[in-house]
Structure formats: C-alpha cells, structure tokens
Design a protein around this motif. Structure first.
Motif, PDB file in Angstrom:
ATOM      1  N   VAL A   1      -8.840  12.327  -4.084  1.00  0.00           N
ATOM      2  CA  VAL A   1      -8.489  13.708  -4.406  1.00  0.00           C
ATOM      3  C   VAL A   1      -7.792  14.303  -3.194  1.00  0.00           C
ATOM      4  O   VAL A   1      -8.364  14.351  -2.096  1.00  0.00           O
ATOM      5  CB  VAL A   1      -9.727  14.541  -4.772  1.00  0.00           C
ATOM      6  N   VAL A   2      -6.561  14.768  -3.404  1.00  0.00           N
ATOM      7  CA  VAL A   2      -5.770  15.390  -2.342  1.00  0.00           C
ATOM      8  C   VAL A   2      -5.646  16.874  -2.663  1.00  0.00           C
ATOM      9  O   VAL A   2      -5.243  17.253  -3.773  1.00  0.00           O
ATOM     10  CB  VAL A   2      -4.368  14.750  -2.240  1.00  0.00           C
ATOM     11  N   PHE A   3      -5.998  17.722  -1.707  1.00  0.00           N
ATOM     12  CA  PHE A   3      -5.892  19.170  -1.868  1.00  0.00           C
ATOM     13  C   PHE A   3      -4.626  19.649  -1.176  1.00  0.00           C
ATOM     14  O   PHE A   3      -4.436  19.424   0.028  1.00  0.00           O
ATOM     15  CB  PHE A   3      -7.116  19.873  -1.284  1.00  0.00           C
ATOM     16  N   THR A   4      -3.760  20.289  -1.956  1.00  0.00           N
ATOM     17  CA  THR A   4      -2.473  20.700  -1.421  1.00  0.00           C
ATOM     18  C   THR A   4      -1.901  21.842  -2.237  1.00  0.00           C
ATOM     19  O   THR A   4      -2.290  22.054  -3.390  1.00  0.00           O
ATOM     20  CB  THR A   4      -1.479  19.518  -1.421  1.00  0.00           C
ATOM     21  N   SER A   5      -0.999  22.582  -1.664  1.00  0.00           N
ATOM     22  CA  SER A   5      -0.295  23.619  -2.419  1.00  0.00           C
ATOM     23  C   SER A   5       0.808  22.971  -3.244  1.00  0.00           C
ATOM     24  O   SER A   5       1.361  21.941  -2.854  1.00  0.00           O
ATOM     25  CB  SER A   5       0.308  24.660  -1.461  1.00  0.00           C
TER      26      SER A   5
ATOM     27  N   GLU B   1       2.121  19.629  -8.168  1.00  0.00           N
ATOM     28  CA  GLU B   1       3.070  18.887  -9.004  1.00  0.00           C
ATOM     29  C   GLU B   1       4.306  18.485  -8.208  1.00  0.00           C
ATOM     30  O   GLU B   1       4.797  17.359  -8.332  1.00  0.00           O
ATOM     31  CB  GLU B   1       3.469  19.731 -10.213  1.00  0.00           C
ATOM     32  N   ALA B   2       4.811  19.402  -7.386  1.00  0.00           N
ATOM     33  CA  ALA B   2       6.021  19.108  -6.620  1.00  0.00           C
ATOM     34  C   ALA B   2       5.770  18.051  -5.542  1.00  0.00           C
ATOM     35  O   ALA B   2       6.705  17.344  -5.124  1.00  0.00           O
ATOM     36  CB  ALA B   2       6.543  20.392  -5.974  1.00  0.00           C
ATOM     37  N   ARG B   3       4.506  17.901  -5.105  1.00  0.00           N
ATOM     38  CA  ARG B   3       4.218  16.978  -4.007  1.00  0.00           C
ATOM     39  C   ARG B   3       3.812  15.585  -4.478  1.00  0.00           C
ATOM     40  O   ARG B   3       3.580  14.698  -3.657  1.00  0.00           O
ATOM     41  CB  ARG B   3       3.094  17.543  -3.135  1.00  0.00           C
TER      42      ARG B   3
END
Length: 351
Positions: free
Chosen positions: A287-291, A294-296
């Motif tokens: 699980v990666v937490f990022t803003s 979808e784009a990343r």
C-alpha cells in the motif's frame, strides 16, 4: 461603509443585534446567512452556535447522523422554531423579525409526505398556488413548468394515491418551487426511496437549480447524496465540524492509497521506499500513500522494478471524511425521522 444594526427586542433569551442588510457591497447577498445560531430544549443544546452562509444558486448539504441538529436547524431557518440565540437571514429576511417574508421566499419538502392523495397532481399544485398567492394568470404556466421539471406531465390528472413513493416525492419537490422561492429546503429528501428513484430525483433537483436558479439547502445522512452538493457542512452534536467542497473535504481527510500486487513485494517495497514513497506492507498487497494516486500509478509501476499484477487506487470518501472529523462512522439510520405537527402544518399555512 459601516453596517447599521437592528436591535432585537428585549424579551427572550437573546440580546444579539442583527446587522442590517448592506446592499452596497460587491456581489449578491447570501441566500442563507447564519451567525452563532443556538437552539436549546431545556438543558439540551440541540444546535450550539453554528455560523455559515450559502450563496445564491448553490446546492448546500448538511451531512450528519440522527440527532446531529440538522432538522432543528432547518426548523429555525424556516421559522418553525425560535432560536435560543444568534440570528439568521433567509432570502435577505431575518427569521425572527420578518418570518412572513421568509416563508414567502422559501419552499420546503418534508421527510414525511404532505400531499393530499385524494387529489390529482395538478389539484395539489393548484391548492398550493392559492395558498402562496401565485397570480392567477401565472398558475397554469407555473404548473406546466414544474411538472416538466420533474417529468410528471403525463400524470397531472392522476390521483396521488396512484403514485409510487418516488413519484410522490418528485411532485412534492415540484410543489416546493411552484411559487418560485429563493431557497428550497429538502429535509432528508430521499429517505425510503430505492437507489434508482433517488438518482432520478437528484436529476430533477439539479435541473431545477440550473434552470430556475433556486438555492438548494438539504439535510442528509447518505454519503452518496451529499456528493451532489457544491459544499457540505458536516454537523455532529449540534456543531459544524467541517465545511468545504466534497473534493476539498476528501483531500483534508488524507492521501490516496494505491494497492500494488507484485511478483516480489519485498523488492518492490524496498525500491519504492528508496525512491521516497510512503509504502507499507498490507495483508495481501503493498500500500502506497500518495497524493493524486491515479496519476502516479505509471511512476509507481516503473519504480517497483518487478512485475505488477494488479493495481487498485482508493481515494478518500465522505465516510473517511466523517471518520476523520468525528472519530466515528456515521450511523446509517433514518436521520431525524420525526417531524413535528408544527412542521407538517407549514404545508397549509397561509402567507
């Protein structure tokens, strides 16, 4: 330019002065303006000093569980309950000093049906038009207009007793805007309706906003329903704990989470962590937490350096928002279902 004040009467519990409306400022006056509004029932404070404003043409939602203070607030704004403190204006009129003017400029759809089911759809609307003093030469065109907005033209001569629950609710909404109100209040408008009917009803409501310019103020405990609003006020225990657009509230609740199922989680985790990503090992996936998850996704796949078998992006929902601000999940029960006799009597109150 200094704003004049209108003193409140010396009787009652509140001595607050209400600012007079200043029409010289830029932009239109708020459709709803609330300042430090309080409602107490004995020792119980149902609404605890809330403040907010709603510009004309906005869809504004009160989101909260049973007992949060949603219906109590609407009752005060519709002049059906007197505030214990603070002040409010609806359509530019003070709810305590100008209650008749407020009632003339609002529409209200109750949680419980208030149509006469032994009258036809058109007869219900004509009766409402008389109560609200709609000019005689405008009654026919307005009935045609509102029935078209809710797609009930072909049922105008049918008894309401033959209507489904969803059709009756749509007719009530049409009745609520028949007299061209400035603000339409919808108190839990879709309680008891099936999902398809709820969707149709919201198409009607948004079409009314777009074509009639009416401001929509609704209460709901349904997360998906609140998504239709331009802004949402989360209310809990009589206090507004957050107020913003749906997207902004979700952003404040936290980052997106991206689940990655890979051929080698250990390698992928080390490479993603080395690249500066906040990555954790879940039960079955990384699980990666990022803003802007979808784009990343392409960057995450490339950085992982191993085969990625499945990707799932989770954006914060309004459920997450409510949990974030209140520490608990909203109770999925029928919020504030009971409607007082005074509120039901509003439907037949003459202007």
């Amino acid at each position: 330019m200094a704003r004049a004040t209108v003193p409140r009467p010396t009787s009652g519990v509140d001595r607050t002065e209400v600012p007079a409306v200043d029409s010289s400022g830029p932009g239109p006056a708020p459709a709803v303006e609330v300042a430090s509004l309080v409602k107490r029932y004995g020792e119980v404070e149902a609404v605890g000093g809330i403040s907010f404003s709603v510009p004309p043409g906005e869809v504004f939602a009160f989101l909260g569980p049973n007992g949060a203070g949603k219906t109590t607030t609407i009752k005060m704004l519709c002049t059906l309950a007197r505030p214990s403190g603070g002040w409010a204006r609806v359509g530019g009129f003070d709810i305590e000093h100008q209650p008749t003017a407020v009632r003339r400029h609002i529409g209200l759809v109750f949680q419980e049906q208030t149509l006469d089911d032994q009258l036809t759809a058109e007869e219900n609307l004509r009766f409402h038009a008389v109560l609200y003093h709609v000019p005689h030469d405008q009654i026919g065109p307005r009935i045609d207009r509102v029935l078209a907005l809710v797609a009930l033209e072909d049922r105008r001569h049918d008894l309401v007793s033959t209507f489904s629950g969803g059709m009756a609710r749509r007719l009530e909404i049409a009745r609520g805007i028949l007299h061209t109100p400035a603000v339409l209040f919808l108190d839990e408008p879709t309680v008891g309706l099936d999902p398809q009917t709820r969707t149709l009803m919201w198409e009607d409501v948004l079409r009314m906003r777009d074509e009639e310019g009416v401001t929509i103020f609704l209460t709901t405990h349904y997360m998906d329903e609140a998504e239709h609003a331009d802004r949402i006020a989360i209310i809990d225990h009589g206090a507004i704990v957050a107020l913003d657009t749906p997207d902004a509230l979700k952003h404040q609740a936290g980052q997106d989470s991206v689940e990655l199922r890979t051929a080698d989680d250990t390698v992928a985790r080390d490479r993603l962590a080395s690249a500066g990503f906040d990555v954790r090992q879940g039960d079955e996936a990384l699980v990666v937490f990022t803003s802007d998850g979808e784009a990343r996704v392409p960057e995450l796949i490339a950085t992982a350096g191993v085969a990625v078998r499945n990707v799932h992006v989770h954006r914060p929902t309004l459920d997450d928002v409510f949990l974030h601000y209140t520490g608990r999940q909203i109770r999925e029960d029928h919020a504030e279902r009971s409607t007082s006799g005074r509120m039901r009597a509003f439907a037949s109150r003459r202007r």
